[in-house]
Design a protein around this motif. Sequence first.
Motif, PDB file in Angstrom:
ATOM      1  N   ILE A 131       0.837  -1.207   0.000  1.00 58.35           N
ATOM      2  CA  ILE A 131       0.000   0.000   0.000  1.00 58.35           C
ATOM      3  C   ILE A 131       0.870   1.254   0.000  1.00 58.35           C
ATOM      4  CG2 ILE A 131      -1.609   1.337   1.423  1.00 58.35           C
ATOM      5  CD1 ILE A 131      -2.864  -1.410   2.197  1.00 58.35           C
ATOM      6  N   PHE A 132       1.913   1.275   0.840  1.00 58.78           N
ATOM      7  CA  PHE A 132       2.816   2.424   0.847  1.00 58.78           C
ATOM      8  C   PHE A 132       3.568   2.562  -0.488  1.00 58.78           C
ATOM      9  CE2 PHE A 132       2.536   2.269   5.536  1.00 58.78           C
ATOM     10  CZ  PHE A 132       2.194   3.594   5.748  1.00 58.78           C
ATOM     11  N   ALA A 133       3.964   1.438  -1.086  1.00 56.66           N
ATOM     12  CA  ALA A 133       4.681   1.476  -2.364  1.00 56.66           C
ATOM     13  C   ALA A 133       3.789   2.018  -3.481  1.00 56.66           C
ATOM     14  CB  ALA A 133       5.196   0.081  -2.721  1.00 56.66           C
ATOM     15  N   VAL A 134       2.528   1.600  -3.515  1.00 54.01           N
ATOM     16  CA  VAL A 134       1.600   2.116  -4.523  1.00 54.01           C
ATOM     17  C   VAL A 134       1.381   3.608  -4.316  1.00 54.01           C
ATOM     18  CG1 VAL A 134      -0.796   2.006  -5.329  1.00 54.01           C
ATOM     19  CG2 VAL A 134       0.494  -0.092  -4.989  1.00 54.01           C
ATOM     20  N   GLY A 135       1.234   4.030  -3.071  1.00 56.97           N
ATOM     21  CA  GLY A 135       1.121   5.463  -2.785  1.00 56.97           C
ATOM     22  C   GLY A 135       2.347   6.228  -3.248  1.00 56.97           C
ATOM     23  N   ASN A 136       3.519   5.661  -3.020  1.00 56.56           N
ATOM     24  CA  ASN A 136       4.759   6.278  -3.481  1.00 56.56           C
ATOM     25  C   ASN A 136       4.783   6.395  -5.003  1.00 56.56           C
ATOM     26  OD1 ASN A 136       7.692   6.000  -4.479  1.00 56.56           O
ATOM     27  ND2 ASN A 136       7.955   6.613  -2.341  1.00 56.56           N
ATOM     28  N   MET A 137       4.290   5.358  -5.694  1.00 55.37           N
ATOM     29  CA  MET A 137       4.239   5.386  -7.160  1.00 55.37           C
ATOM     30  C   MET A 137       3.276   6.466  -7.654  1.00 55.37           C
ATOM     31  SD  MET A 137       4.283   1.269  -7.841  1.00 55.37           S
ATOM     32  CE  MET A 137       3.756   1.365  -9.528  1.00 55.37           C
ATOM     33  N   ILE A 138       2.148   6.621  -6.984  1.00 55.71           N
ATOM     34  CA  ILE A 138       1.178   7.643  -7.379  1.00 55.71           C
ATOM     35  C   ILE A 138       1.784   9.036  -7.209  1.00 55.71           C
ATOM     36  CG2 ILE A 138      -1.035   8.704  -6.766  1.00 55.71           C
ATOM     37  CD1 ILE A 138      -2.003   5.816  -6.113  1.00 55.71           C
ATOM     38  N   PHE A 139       2.402   9.276  -6.057  1.00 55.84           N
ATOM     39  CA  PHE A 139       3.025  10.584  -5.823  1.00 55.84           C
ATOM     40  C   PHE A 139       4.159  10.844  -6.806  1.00 55.84           C
ATOM     41  CE2 PHE A 139       1.319  10.172  -1.349  1.00 55.84           C
ATOM     42  CZ  PHE A 139       0.324  11.116  -1.543  1.00 55.84           C
ATOM     43  N   LEU A 140       4.931   9.813  -7.142  1.00 51.04           N
ATOM     44  CA  LEU A 140       6.011   9.964  -8.122  1.00 51.04           C
ATOM     45  C   LEU A 140       5.429  10.352  -9.483  1.00 51.04           C
ATOM     46  CD1 LEU A 140       9.004   9.640  -8.997  1.00 51.04           C
ATOM     47  CD2 LEU A 140       8.441   7.257  -9.511  1.00 51.04           C
ATOM     48  N   GLY A 141       4.351   9.674  -9.893  1.00 52.82           N
ATOM     49  CA  GLY A 141       3.734   9.992 -11.177  1.00 52.82           C
ATOM     50  C   GLY A 141       3.237  11.422 -11.245  1.00 52.82           C
ATOM     51  N   VAL A 142       2.599  11.881 -10.182  1.00 51.73           N
ATOM     52  CA  VAL A 142       2.101  13.262 -10.138  1.00 51.73           C
ATOM     53  C   VAL A 142       3.267  14.245 -10.180  1.00 51.73           C
ATOM     54  CG1 VAL A 142       0.917  14.946  -8.660  1.00 51.73           C
ATOM     55  CG2 VAL A 142      -0.036  12.651  -8.964  1.00 51.73           C
ATOM     56  N   ARG A 143       4.318  13.960  -9.421  1.00 52.04           N
ATOM     57  CA  ARG A 143       5.488  14.840  -9.369  1.00 52.04           C
ATOM     58  C   ARG A 143       6.176  14.908 -10.739  1.00 52.04           C
ATOM     59  NH1 ARG A 143       7.565  12.786  -4.874  1.00 52.04           N
ATOM     60  NH2 ARG A 143       8.920  11.322  -5.948  1.00 52.04           N
ATOM     61  N   VAL A 144       6.301  13.763 -11.404  1.00 53.72           N
ATOM     62  CA  VAL A 144       6.945  13.734 -12.723  1.00 53.72           C
ATOM     63  C   VAL A 144       6.117  14.527 -13.728  1.00 53.72           C
ATOM     64  CG1 VAL A 144       7.399  12.194 -14.677  1.00 53.72           C
ATOM     65  CG2 VAL A 144       8.322  11.654 -12.442  1.00 53.72           C
ATOM     66  N   LYS A 145       4.797  14.363 -13.716  1.00 51.34           N
ATOM     67  CA  LYS A 145       3.948  15.118 -14.653  1.00 51.34           C
ATOM     68  C   LYS A 145       4.104  16.622 -14.434  1.00 51.34           C
ATOM     69  CE  LYS A 145       0.180  11.914 -14.551  1.00 51.34           C
ATOM     70  NZ  LYS A 145      -1.268  11.778 -14.424  1.00 51.34           N
ATOM     71  N   ARG A 146       4.105  17.048 -13.182  1.00 48.55           N
ATOM     72  CA  ARG A 146       4.214  18.471 -12.866  1.00 48.55           C
ATOM     73  C   ARG A 146       5.573  19.018 -13.318  1.00 48.55           C
ATOM     74  NH1 ARG A 146       4.235  18.462  -7.488  1.00 48.55           N
ATOM     75  NH2 ARG A 146       6.419  19.003  -7.390  1.00 48.55           N
ATOM     76  N   LYS A 147       6.644  18.296 -12.997  1.00 51.13           N
ATOM     77  CA  LYS A 147       7.983  18.776 -13.359  1.00 51.13           C
ATOM     78  C   LYS A 147       8.202  18.733 -14.874  1.00 51.13           C
ATOM     79  CE  LYS A 147      10.370  17.954  -9.053  1.00 51.13           C
ATOM     80  NZ  LYS A 147      11.000  19.233  -8.793  1.00 51.13           N
ATOM     81  N   ALA A 148       7.645  17.723 -15.552  1.00 53.82           N
ATOM     82  CA  ALA A 148       7.766  17.656 -17.015  1.00 53.82           C
ATOM     83  C   ALA A 148       7.000  18.805 -17.668  1.00 53.82           C
ATOM     84  CB  ALA A 148       7.254  16.316 -17.531  1.00 53.82           C
ATOM     85  N   ALA A 149       5.849  19.170 -17.103  1.00 48.46           N
ATOM     86  CA  ALA A 149       5.090  20.309 -17.639  1.00 48.46           C
ATOM     87  C   ALA A 149       5.880  21.605 -17.461  1.00 48.46           C
ATOM     88  CB  ALA A 149       3.733  20.410 -16.953  1.00 48.46           C
ATOM     89  N   GLU A 150       6.594  21.738 -16.338  1.00 50.95           N
ATOM     90  CA  GLU A 150       7.419  22.928 -16.122  1.00 50.95           C
ATOM     91  C   GLU A 150       8.593  22.962 -17.095  1.00 50.95           C
ATOM     92  OE1 GLU A 150       8.688  22.785 -12.064  1.00 50.95           O
ATOM     93  OE2 GLU A 150       6.664  23.108 -11.273  1.00 50.95           O
ATOM     94  N   LYS A 151       9.217  21.810 -17.320  1.00 54.14           N
ATOM     95  CA  LYS A 151      10.413  21.768 -18.154  1.00 54.14           C
ATOM     96  C   LYS A 151      10.083  21.848 -19.648  1.00 54.14           C
ATOM     97  CE  LYS A 151      14.551  19.072 -19.090  1.00 54.14           C
ATOM     98  NZ  LYS A 151      15.454  20.195 -19.113  1.00 54.14           N
ATOM     99  N   PHE A 152       9.109  21.061 -20.110  1.00 54.01           N
ATOM    100  CA  PHE A 152       8.828  20.961 -21.542  1.00 54.01           C
ATOM    101  C   PHE A 152       7.618  21.783 -21.978  1.00 54.01           C
ATOM    102  CE2 PHE A 152      10.950  16.966 -20.361  1.00 54.01           C
ATOM    103  CZ  PHE A 152      12.045  17.042 -21.203  1.00 54.01           C
ATOM    104  N   GLY A 153       6.875  22.338 -21.048  1.00 53.29           N
ATOM    105  CA  GLY A 153       5.661  23.074 -21.390  1.00 53.29           C
ATOM    106  C   GLY A 153       4.454  22.161 -21.252  1.00 53.29           C
ATOM    107  N   ALA A 154       3.391  22.698 -20.685  1.00 51.25           N
ATOM    108  CA  ALA A 154       2.201  21.875 -20.410  1.00 51.25           C
ATOM    109  C   ALA A 154       1.580  21.335 -21.687  1.00 51.25           C
ATOM    110  CB  ALA A 154       1.179  22.689 -19.616  1.00 51.25           C
TER     111      ALA A 154
END
Length: 189
Positions: A131-154
């Motif tokens: 359960i903690f690992a899946v939560g970590n994966m969800i937070f990682l996915g959200v963080r990557v999407k946000r940072k990729a939008a900042e770097k490459f443009g939304a």
Amino acid sequence: MANSPVSPSTNDDSAENAAHGKGRPTPSRAEQEAARKRPLVANTKEERARARAELQARREKARVGMEKGDDRYLPVRDKGPQRRWVRDYVDAGWHLSEWVMPMMVLVIIASLVPNVTVAYWSFLVLWVYIIFAVGNMIFLGVRVKRKAAEKFGAERREKGLGWYAAMRSLQMRFMRLPKPQVKRGQYPE
């Protein structure tokens, strides 16, 4: 209808062209087919060995290229600068999800203990960890999407980057393909 005058023939078979000819007899159909005939499969041992060695060399070159992250040898899901950035971002961090498989092995070993209480608690700990690992994966996915939008443009950000990051974090670091190109802690800009 009126009779129309006939124009002189411009056919190549006229009498003046017949004297020249092509200088050799026309080959028969059997001769032409025999000249075009080639074996469909290499019949000799040397040809088969050469083809096998050539195929092995191409496969080895593709394997090494894929391990190094060369875009020419990567599958479609791994190609592109955004996917490379996500790979580097995931490879730079520590993730709970990459330790799920070792945890499962430990639970299997613990379940071999004849004590039922040990098996019960080991399964319970495993499920809490998952359960903690899946939560970590969800937070990682959200963080990557946000940072990729900042770097490459939304509007230029590729779809599926969060899922790609989560699935890469699920693999143990030494088993990832393409191999990690950054050390832990070296997050990309």
